[in-house]
Design a protein around this motif. Structure first.
Motif, PDB file in Angstrom:
ATOM      1  N   ALA A  20      -5.471 116.860  61.373  1.00 18.88           N
ATOM      2  CA  ALA A  20      -4.460 117.913  61.536  1.00 18.88           C
ATOM      3  C   ALA A  20      -3.255 117.381  62.308  1.00 18.88           C
ATOM      4  O   ALA A  20      -2.091 117.689  61.970  1.00 18.88           O
ATOM      5  N   GLU A  21      -3.516 116.575  63.338  1.00 17.79           N
ATOM      6  CA  GLU A  21      -2.410 116.002  64.119  1.00 17.79           C
ATOM      7  C   GLU A  21      -1.602 115.007  63.288  1.00 17.79           C
ATOM      8  O   GLU A  21      -0.389 114.895  63.464  1.00 17.79           O
ATOM      9  N   LEU A  22      -2.280 114.313  62.388  1.00 15.74           N
ATOM     10  CA  LEU A  22      -1.553 113.409  61.494  1.00 15.74           C
ATOM     11  C   LEU A  22      -0.652 114.207  60.558  1.00 15.74           C
ATOM     12  O   LEU A  22       0.501 113.823  60.304  1.00 15.74           O
ATOM     13  N   ASP A  23      -1.158 115.326  60.045  1.00 18.71           N
ATOM     14  CA  ASP A  23      -0.340 116.185  59.176  1.00 18.71           C
ATOM     15  C   ASP A  23       0.903 116.664  59.914  1.00 18.71           C
ATOM     16  O   ASP A  23       2.009 116.693  59.352  1.00 18.71           O
ATOM     17  N   GLU A  24       0.743 117.029  61.186  1.00 22.49           N
ATOM     18  CA  GLU A  24       1.868 117.480  62.000  1.00 22.49           C
ATOM     19  C   GLU A  24       2.883 116.343  62.176  1.00 22.49           C
ATOM     20  O   GLU A  24       4.101 116.558  62.115  1.00 22.49           O
ATOM     21  N   ALA A  25       2.371 115.134  62.405  1.00 21.26           N
ATOM     22  CA  ALA A  25       3.261 113.984  62.595  1.00 21.26           C
ATOM     23  C   ALA A  25       4.021 113.675  61.313  1.00 21.26           C
ATOM     24  O   ALA A  25       5.224 113.359  61.351  1.00 21.26           O
ATOM     25  N   ILE A  26       3.334 113.753  60.184  1.00 18.58           N
ATOM     26  CA  ILE A  26       3.986 113.499  58.899  1.00 18.58           C
ATOM     27  C   ILE A  26       5.119 114.491  58.678  1.00 18.58           C
ATOM     28  O   ILE A  26       6.197 114.136  58.158  1.00 18.58           O
ATOM     29  N   THR A  84       7.034 115.722  60.855  1.00 24.51           N
ATOM     30  CA  THR A  84       8.200 115.375  61.672  1.00 24.51           C
ATOM     31  C   THR A  84       8.991 114.231  61.061  1.00 24.51           C
ATOM     32  O   THR A  84      10.179 114.076  61.343  1.00 24.51           O
ATOM     33  N   GLY A  85       8.348 113.415  60.261  1.00 27.86           N
ATOM     34  CA  GLY A  85       9.022 112.272  59.658  1.00 27.86           C
ATOM     35  C   GLY A  85       9.236 111.126  60.627  1.00 27.86           C
ATOM     36  O   GLY A  85       9.933 110.154  60.307  1.00 27.86           O
ATOM     37  N   ASP A  86       8.642 111.186  61.799  1.00 26.71           N
ATOM     38  CA  ASP A  86       8.797 110.144  62.827  1.00 26.71           C
ATOM     39  C   ASP A  86       7.783 109.025  62.570  1.00 26.71           C
ATOM     40  O   ASP A  86       6.579 109.223  62.781  1.00 26.71           O
ATOM     41  N   PRO A  87       8.254 107.840  62.122  1.00 22.84           N
ATOM     42  CA  PRO A  87       7.318 106.751  61.780  1.00 22.84           C
ATOM     43  C   PRO A  87       6.411 106.345  62.932  1.00 22.84           C
ATOM     44  O   PRO A  87       5.221 106.084  62.723  1.00 22.84           O
ATOM     45  N   ALA A  88       6.943 106.290  64.143  1.00 23.54           N
ATOM     46  CA  ALA A  88       6.138 105.867  65.293  1.00 23.54           C
ATOM     47  C   ALA A  88       5.028 106.882  65.574  1.00 23.54           C
ATOM     48  O   ALA A  88       3.881 106.502  65.847  1.00 23.54           O
ATOM     49  N   ARG A  89       5.358 108.158  65.482  1.00 27.60           N
ATOM     50  CA  ARG A  89       4.347 109.199  65.732  1.00 27.60           C
ATOM     51  C   ARG A  89       3.294 109.204  64.625  1.00 27.60           C
ATOM     52  O   ARG A  89       2.101 109.380  64.898  1.00 27.60           O
ATOM     53  N   ILE A  90       3.758 109.002  63.401  1.00 26.05           N
ATOM     54  CA  ILE A  90       2.824 108.963  62.270  1.00 26.05           C
ATOM     55  C   ILE A  90       1.837 107.810  62.432  1.00 26.05           C
ATOM     56  O   ILE A  90       0.628 107.977  62.244  1.00 26.05           O
ATOM     57  N   GLU A  91       2.365 106.638  62.800  1.00 24.14           N
ATOM     58  CA  GLU A  91       1.496 105.477  63.001  1.00 24.14           C
ATOM     59  C   GLU A  91       0.492 105.747  64.127  1.00 24.14           C
ATOM     60  O   GLU A  91      -0.687 105.391  64.014  1.00 24.14           O
ATOM     61  N   HIS A  92       0.962 106.361  65.186  1.00 28.01           N
ATOM     62  CA  HIS A  92       0.100 106.684  66.325  1.00 28.01           C
ATOM     63  C   HIS A  92      -1.057 107.585  65.886  1.00 28.01           C
ATOM     64  O   HIS A  92      -2.228 107.312  66.189  1.00 28.01           O
ATOM     65  N   GLU A  93      -0.732 108.650  65.178  1.00 28.59           N
ATOM     66  CA  GLU A  93      -1.766 109.600  64.763  1.00 28.59           C
ATOM     67  C   GLU A  93      -2.682 109.021  63.685  1.00 28.59           C
ATOM     68  O   GLU A  93      -3.877 109.351  63.647  1.00 28.59           O
ATOM     69  N   LEU A  94      -2.139 108.163  62.834  1.00 30.62           N
ATOM     70  CA  LEU A  94      -2.984 107.502  61.841  1.00 30.62           C
ATOM     71  C   LEU A  94      -3.996 106.603  62.531  1.00 30.62           C
ATOM     72  O   LEU A  94      -5.175 106.562  62.152  1.00 30.62           O
ATOM     73  N   GLY A  95      -3.557 105.907  63.576  1.00 30.65           N
ATOM     74  CA  GLY A  95      -4.467 105.064  64.346  1.00 30.65           C
ATOM     75  C   GLY A  95      -5.576 105.882  64.986  1.00 30.65           C
ATOM     76  O   GLY A  95      -6.742 105.482  64.974  1.00 30.65           O
ATOM     77  N   ASP A  96      -5.195 107.055  65.532  1.00 30.08           N
ATOM     78  CA  ASP A  96      -6.203 107.930  66.147  1.00 30.08           C
ATOM     79  C   ASP A  96      -7.203 108.423  65.100  1.00 30.08           C
ATOM     80  O   ASP A  96      -8.401 108.560  65.386  1.00 30.08           O
ATOM     81  N   LEU A  97      -6.713 108.713  63.901  1.00 23.70           N
ATOM     82  CA  LEU A  97      -7.601 109.171  62.827  1.00 23.70           C
ATOM     83  C   LEU A  97      -8.595 108.072  62.443  1.00 23.70           C
ATOM     84  O   LEU A  97      -9.792 108.327  62.289  1.00 23.70           O
ATOM     85  N   LEU A  98      -8.089 106.852  62.305  1.00 23.59           N
ATOM     86  CA  LEU A  98      -8.968 105.736  61.966  1.00 23.59           C
ATOM     87  C   LEU A  98      -9.990 105.497  63.073  1.00 23.59           C
ATOM     88  O   LEU A  98     -11.165 105.238  62.800  1.00 23.59           O
ATOM     89  N   ALA A  99      -9.540 105.590  64.326  1.00 24.92           N
ATOM     90  CA  ALA A  99     -10.456 105.394  65.456  1.00 24.92           C
ATOM     91  C   ALA A  99     -11.547 106.456  65.457  1.00 24.92           C
ATOM     92  O   ALA A  99     -12.714 106.175  65.757  1.00 24.92           O
ATOM     93  N   SER A 100     -11.183 107.683  65.100  1.00 25.15           N
ATOM     94  CA  SER A 100     -12.176 108.762  65.049  1.00 25.15           C
ATOM     95  C   SER A 100     -13.186 108.506  63.935  1.00 25.15           C
ATOM     96  O   SER A 100     -14.386 108.785  64.102  1.00 25.15           O
ATOM     97  N   ALA A 101     -12.702 107.982  62.804  1.00 27.60           N
ATOM     98  CA  ALA A 101     -13.610 107.668  61.694  1.00 27.60           C
ATOM     99  C   ALA A 101     -14.578 106.554  62.098  1.00 27.60           C
ATOM    100  O   ALA A 101     -15.769 106.598  61.775  1.00 27.60           O
ATOM    101  N   VAL A 102     -14.062 105.571  62.834  1.00 22.39           N
ATOM    102  CA  VAL A 102     -14.908 104.484  63.309  1.00 22.39           C
ATOM    103  C   VAL A 102     -15.959 105.002  64.283  1.00 22.39           C
ATOM    104  O   VAL A 102     -17.137 104.622  64.231  1.00 22.39           O
ATOM    105  N   ASN A 103     -15.549 105.903  65.177  1.00 21.97           N
ATOM    106  CA  ASN A 103     -16.490 106.454  66.145  1.00 21.97           C
ATOM    107  C   ASN A 103     -17.551 107.309  65.455  1.00 21.97           C
ATOM    108  O   ASN A 103     -18.718 107.323  65.867  1.00 21.97           O
ATOM    109  N   LEU A 104     -17.163 108.011  64.399  1.00 18.90           N
ATOM    110  CA  LEU A 104     -18.131 108.783  63.624  1.00 18.90           C
ATOM    111  C   LEU A 104     -19.152 107.847  62.988  1.00 18.90           C
ATOM    112  O   LEU A 104     -20.351 108.139  62.967  1.00 18.90           O
ATOM    113  N   ALA A 105     -18.672 106.718  62.477  1.00 23.13           N
ATOM    114  CA  ALA A 105     -19.586 105.729  61.885  1.00 23.13           C
ATOM    115  C   ALA A 105     -20.577 105.239  62.930  1.00 23.13           C
ATOM    116  O   ALA A 105     -21.772 105.112  62.654  1.00 23.13           O
TER     117      ALA A 105
END
Length: 261
Positions: free
Chosen positions: A173-179, A181-202
């Protein structure tokens, strides 16, 4: 172990005055790409379950060990015998349930004892943080999973599966919010958090995120190659096809894969 002795002798000759110019030029640092490449080639062979290839790649990886030991030996630091003795001593020390009188109930207890012995060997004062000792050079997914595992060992973890699963939805959801905004830095930040969450779920599911990603890559590659082959069989090329047509071929490849399994 005559074969090992012969390998060491060959390595010494390659590094000698009348040896190979390329081998004589190498250092620990210049060999790093070779070490990484050989490791991944071994992983690929293991995952493909190709015994002959695994045997060959183990030999290539062993060569890297011998090469590094030879470099150190020339500098009077250590040699292959010391490397071997070091791992022998470590295995005996960390398996007191095999070589000593310690009793364990299961593999989880073995891992617990291993970690305690490892911590004692390194000394707590050398690792003030629970995250110390995770190599920065690991692939990002693998390193992320190890970092989360270290944090979990000191209690920084979810109580059950619902926690990491909900966190994945939250980060998406936070990645959707960042997208939005169109802010590349924020999008990259939230994408990283999403990937980290997927890794932690694994990690929580006791799955290897890096291995899961490699398997996903192989599936994508296999399916895409089937799509290319199917298009070629129709006398067409992918750039000339619509996305809908390509997706139809993709679904056919996916269905064939599921049927085969």
């Amino acid at each position: 172990m005559l074969e090992i002795d012969e390998l060491v002798a060959i390595m010494q000759r390659l590094r000698g005055p009348a040896g190979c110019p390329w081998d004589r030029e190498q250092t620990h640092q210049t060999l790093i790409p070779c070490l990484v490449e050989e490791t991944y080639e071994l992983v690929e062979a293991v995952e493909a379950e190709q015994a002959d290839a695994v045997c060959e790649e183990l030999g290539d990886l062993l060569l890297q060990v011998v090469f590094h030991a030879q470099l150190a030996s020339e500098r009077g630091e250590y040699d292959l015998a010391q490397v071997t003795q070091g791992i022998v001593d470590k295995l005996r020390y960390r398996h007191p349930h095999v070589f000593g009188d310690v009793e364990v109930a299961d593999s989880d207890e073995v891992v617990h004892n291993w970690e305690q012995l490892k911590a004692a060997a390194y000394g707590e004062e050398q690792r003030p943080s629970a995250l110390d000792g995770v190599p920065p050079g690991l692939p990002a997914l693998q390193r992320g999973q190890k970092l989360h595992k270290r944090a979990a060992k000191v209690g920084f973890d979810w109580a059950d599966l619902r926690g990491p699963r909900a966190k994945l939805d939250e980060e998406l959801a936070e990645l959707d919010e960042a997208i939005a905004t169109g802010d590349p830095a924020r999008i990259e930040h939230e994408l990283g958090d999403l990937l980290a969450s997927a890794v932690n779920l694994a990690r929580f599911l006791r799955l290897d995120a890096e291995q899961a990603m490699r398997a996903a890559n192989r599936r994508f590659e296999d399916r895409f190659r089937q799509v290319e082959a199917a298009a070629q069989a129709q006398g067409r090329s992918l750039p000339d096809m619509t996305l809908a047509e390509m997706e139809e071929l993709w679904e056919a490849a996916k269905a064939a894969e599921n049927h085969a399994s």
